[in-house]
Scaffold this motif. Sequence first.
Motif, mmCIF file in Angstrom:
data_model
loop_
_atom_site.group_PDB
_atom_site.id
_atom_site.type_symbol
_atom_site.label_atom_id
_atom_site.label_comp_id
_atom_site.label_asym_id
_atom_site.label_seq_id
_atom_site.Cartn_x
_atom_site.Cartn_y
_atom_site.Cartn_z
ATOM 1 N N ALA A 24 0.831 -1.207 0.000
ATOM 2 C CA ALA A 24 0.000 0.000 0.000
ATOM 3 C C ALA A 24 0.863 1.253 0.000
ATOM 4 O O ALA A 24 0.570 2.219 -0.716
ATOM 5 C CB ALA A 24 -0.935 -0.008 1.210
ATOM 6 N N LEU A 25 1.924 1.242 0.771
ATOM 7 C CA LEU A 25 2.810 2.404 0.834
ATOM 8 C C LEU A 25 3.477 2.674 -0.507
ATOM 9 O O LEU A 25 3.553 3.824 -0.946
ATOM 10 C CB LEU A 25 3.851 2.209 1.929
ATOM 11 N N VAL A 26 3.947 1.638 -1.180
ATOM 12 C CA VAL A 26 4.576 1.813 -2.493
ATOM 13 C C VAL A 26 3.579 2.411 -3.480
ATOM 14 O O VAL A 26 3.889 3.357 -4.203
ATOM 15 C CB VAL A 26 5.138 0.467 -3.007
ATOM 16 N N VAL A 27 2.373 1.882 -3.504
ATOM 17 C CA VAL A 27 1.351 2.391 -4.422
ATOM 18 C C VAL A 27 0.987 3.830 -4.084
ATOM 19 O O VAL A 27 0.995 4.707 -4.959
ATOM 20 C CB VAL A 27 0.091 1.485 -4.391
ATOM 21 N N PHE A 28 0.697 4.112 -2.837
ATOM 22 C CA PHE A 28 0.274 5.452 -2.454
ATOM 23 C C PHE A 28 1.400 6.470 -2.561
ATOM 24 O O PHE A 28 1.165 7.618 -2.916
ATOM 25 C CB PHE A 28 -0.333 5.463 -1.051
ATOM 26 N N LEU A 31 1.658 7.517 -6.168
ATOM 27 C CA LEU A 31 0.590 8.469 -6.495
ATOM 28 C C LEU A 31 0.857 9.828 -5.864
ATOM 29 O O LEU A 31 0.616 10.875 -6.484
ATOM 30 C CB LEU A 31 -0.765 7.923 -6.014
ATOM 31 N N PHE A 32 1.376 9.828 -4.652
ATOM 32 C CA PHE A 32 1.698 11.071 -3.953
ATOM 33 C C PHE A 32 2.756 11.863 -4.718
ATOM 34 O O PHE A 32 2.620 13.064 -4.929
ATOM 35 C CB PHE A 32 2.180 10.737 -2.538
ATOM 36 N N LYS A 33 3.837 11.189 -5.147
ATOM 37 C CA LYS A 33 4.901 11.856 -5.905
ATOM 38 C C LYS A 33 4.355 12.474 -7.190
ATOM 39 O O LYS A 33 4.690 13.607 -7.529
ATOM 40 C CB LYS A 33 6.011 10.862 -6.251
ATOM 41 N N LYS A 34 3.520 11.720 -7.882
ATOM 42 C CA LYS A 34 2.927 12.210 -9.131
ATOM 43 C C LYS A 34 2.081 13.457 -8.872
ATOM 44 O O LYS A 34 2.141 14.431 -9.621
ATOM 45 C CB LYS A 34 2.087 11.103 -9.763
#
Length: 154
Positions: A24-28, A31-34
Amino acid sequence: MKRKIQRELLATSALAIVLTLLFALVVFYGLFKKQVINDLREDAWAFRSTHIFENAESIHPDIYVLRTESLRITVVDKYGTVLFDTDADLAAMENHLDRPEIKEAFANGEGSSSRVSETMSKTLFYYAIRLDNGTVMRVSRVADSFWAMFQNML
């Protein structure tokens, strides 16, 4: 026997929780960086449209009060010399021509990058855009690093 099964179930559950957390952290975080880069892009285009930074040498702190607690603005000439910065003393600033986002902006009109500050456990996000006069304006923002977010989630 019963305790052994309980321990194995507990270990399996803990492993599943940690793996789910990491996924979940990798995915989120991706998305956060983007989202941060997209926000910086919008900020850069908005500042570019004002033409205030076209003549960065003439910007005086008493004339323009830039309330940018979380946003940093830097203007760099074609030689890498910093002409304006909201957070730092220009005399103490090093040449910025080797920064990836600055290189990309001079070459392609705009560029972005991010770097991790080991001392602050933060990630610095940058977006640079070439102005009409040939200089590059860079906007940047600081956010938690991947590992800082991981620690917060734990």
